[in-house]
Write a protein that holds these residues in place. Sequence first.
Motif, PDB file in Angstrom:
ATOM      1  N   GLU A   8     -22.170  30.063   7.734  1.00 13.10           N
ATOM      2  CA  GLU A   8     -22.167  29.611   6.337  1.00 13.10           C
ATOM      3  C   GLU A   8     -22.092  30.779   5.363  1.00 13.10           C
ATOM      4  O   GLU A   8     -21.732  30.616   4.196  1.00 13.10           O
ATOM      5  N   ARG A  33     -21.939  42.579   5.009  1.00 14.87           N
ATOM      6  CA  ARG A  33     -20.889  41.961   4.206  1.00 14.87           C
ATOM      7  C   ARG A  33     -20.802  42.550   2.794  1.00 14.87           C
ATOM      8  O   ARG A  33     -19.936  42.163   2.019  1.00 14.87           O
ATOM      9  N   LEU A  78     -20.944  26.729  -5.582  1.00 10.53           N
ATOM     10  CA  LEU A  78     -19.595  26.837  -6.126  1.00 10.53           C
ATOM     11  C   LEU A  78     -19.419  25.942  -7.348  1.00 10.53           C
ATOM     12  O   LEU A  78     -18.736  26.313  -8.313  1.00 10.53           O
ATOM     13  N   SER A  86     -21.065  36.513  -8.505  1.00 16.83           N
ATOM     14  CA  SER A  86     -21.989  36.049  -7.469  1.00 16.83           C
ATOM     15  C   SER A  86     -22.487  37.300  -6.758  1.00 16.83           C
ATOM     16  O   SER A  86     -23.297  38.022  -7.308  1.00 16.83           O
ATOM     17  N   SER A 127     -19.433  35.020   0.816  1.00 13.47           N
ATOM     18  CA  SER A 127     -18.353  35.999   0.618  1.00 13.47           C
ATOM     19  C   SER A 127     -17.244  35.418  -0.247  1.00 13.47           C
ATOM     20  O   SER A 127     -16.647  36.123  -1.083  1.00 13.47           O
ATOM     21  N   GLU A 128     -16.964  34.114  -0.079  1.00 14.46           N
ATOM     22  CA  GLU A 128     -15.949  33.458  -0.902  1.00 14.46           C
ATOM     23  C   GLU A 128     -16.367  33.447  -2.374  1.00 14.46           C
ATOM     24  O   GLU A 128     -15.553  33.744  -3.264  1.00 14.46           O
ATOM     25  N   MET A 129     -17.614  33.115  -2.635  1.00 15.88           N
ATOM     26  CA  MET A 129     -18.096  33.107  -4.018  1.00 15.88           C
ATOM     27  C   MET A 129     -17.977  34.495  -4.635  1.00 15.88           C
ATOM     28  O   MET A 129     -17.580  34.652  -5.793  1.00 15.88           O
ATOM     29  N   HIS A 130     -18.311  35.522  -3.855  1.00 11.82           N
ATOM     30  CA  HIS A 130     -18.231  36.898  -4.353  1.00 11.82           C
ATOM     31  C   HIS A 130     -16.787  37.292  -4.644  1.00 11.82           C
ATOM     32  O   HIS A 130     -16.496  37.963  -5.648  1.00 11.82           O
ATOM     33  N   ALA A 131     -15.870  36.871  -3.776  1.00 16.18           N
ATOM     34  CA  ALA A 131     -14.456  37.216  -3.969  1.00 16.18           C
ATOM     35  C   ALA A 131     -13.878  36.536  -5.203  1.00 16.18           C
ATOM     36  O   ALA A 131     -13.051  37.116  -5.922  1.00 16.18           O
ATOM     37  N   ARG A 132     -14.305  35.313  -5.486  1.00 25.20           N
ATOM     38  CA  ARG A 132     -13.739  34.557  -6.608  1.00 25.20           C
ATOM     39  C   ARG A 132     -14.352  34.934  -7.943  1.00 25.20           C
ATOM     40  O   ARG A 132     -13.686  34.861  -8.979  1.00 25.20           O
ATOM     41  N   GLU A 179     -19.960  32.842   5.142  1.00 23.77           N
ATOM     42  CA  GLU A 179     -18.583  33.010   4.673  1.00 23.77           C
ATOM     43  C   GLU A 179     -18.422  32.408   3.285  1.00 23.77           C
ATOM     44  O   GLU A 179     -17.609  32.895   2.479  1.00 23.77           O
ATOM     45  N   ARG A 180     -19.195  31.353   2.974  1.00 22.39           N
ATOM     46  CA  ARG A 180     -19.157  30.781   1.627  1.00 22.39           C
ATOM     47  C   ARG A 180     -19.680  31.773   0.598  1.00 22.39           C
ATOM     48  O   ARG A 180     -19.192  31.843  -0.536  1.00 22.39           O
TER      49      ARG A 180
END
Length: 472
Positions: free
Chosen positions: A202, A269, A169, A220, A207-212, A204-205
């Motif tokens: 982990e 995912r 991140l 990402s 997926s968070e990077m991909h969403a942002r 989930e991080r």
Amino acid sequence: MHLHGATDSEAVRRKLAEGAARLSGAGLMVAQGPGYALFDGRVPRLLLDTIMPDRPLALVADDHHTVWANTRALEQAGVLHGRETSDGHEVVMGDDGLANGTLLEPEAYAPVLSLSGYYRAMQGLAVGTEPDPAPTAAQRAGDLESLARGLAHANAHGVTSIVNMDGNLYTLDLLDQLRAEGRLTARVRVPFHFLPEMDEAELERASEMHARWNDEWLASGFVKLFMDGVIESNTAFMKADYPGRPGWRAHGRFPAERFARLATEIDRRGLQIAVHSIGDAATARVLDGYAAARRANGDSGLRHRIEHIELIDPADIPRLAELGVIASMQPMHVPGTGFPLQPAQGAIPPERWPDSYPVRRLKDAGVAIALASDWPVTDISVMRGFHAAVTRQSWCAEQADPRLTLAEALSGYTMGGAFAERTDTIKGSLTPGKLADVVILDGEIEAMDPGVLDRVAVRRTICGGRTVYKRP
């Protein structure tokens, strides 16, 4: 600093002395580029002690899988007396009961590199986590400038898109700040790095990077894993014993069952998977995992990747095509081109040479090929990559002509790369309506002798319609 061209201890000593004069202080000195041959028949720690006895020193192999350190660095890092690591990572011990200075893979060398800011730059690669403690304002400013210099270096070699193979991140946040300042000069994709010791939660991080971050400049959307090490240090996972090392084949970093579960979950995912896999046993295990994901989820169309594939079981070649796997290959990795011939060639039995660095065989089998540099492991120059791809020579009579044509090499570095990151509808070719990413060279390469392609210079690099490099 870089030690390229320094092939013996005296040359290394001179270059390090020059660097020490520029980089005053008593902190860890880090240099990249010594060949494995520098330490043949010598205890690395003791050799480095003669070169730099009073300051901690770490030399990073070009492949970034081995670090050699002197006694002062090992003492300060707390690994002089060894360190427990997982399979595939090792603090190599000497006959005297002390670390001999060879540190294989990130778990072994992370404590040494943590002595300097160099480790923060490699944190996404080494441990896949965020900087802790958080960088100070001054450190962040320095990291921003390092990224800007790296982007400028890439632009000067005609690079407009970068698929980074490490990151976190923090990396994406820095790149986003460069974008806000108008200084993002290439399109960058950054993965989430999943390590064997991580829990599946982990992801989930990732997926968070991909969403942002999921646009045409910053994205990402993929997870990077390492299945093995490298041939040079005998840490690539093989199906047969290494020559001269009975019983030693190295290890896969993820057990087969666990990797299959991970691949299935990552695919579920909607995230692409990219796995560093060099040995034939490693690649077989990765393909088994990708097949398990397809059985569970169907064909997701995510174009999962395998990075490097330096030795392959011929029976696995059709599996890559059947599973739609991208073979991400580096022409400059072939020993005798970007890397020295030894020690890699000697670590592959001669009867397996036809199965090594098999880009031509994979291409002929219908496997999708993406070509890249793996910089800073090898030279970032696309033109020198072209040269390596089209002039490579066979190692033996049994090995078919391993060269690519110029058109195939061009496709591998352009449309092949775009296809691998699933952006081939918007970039990768000079087509009306696609992104205005253009490189102008100083010669007509299709009319040239392939032997001089490495001398071609980049005249101008345009990214997003803006000139980001112009030759002085």
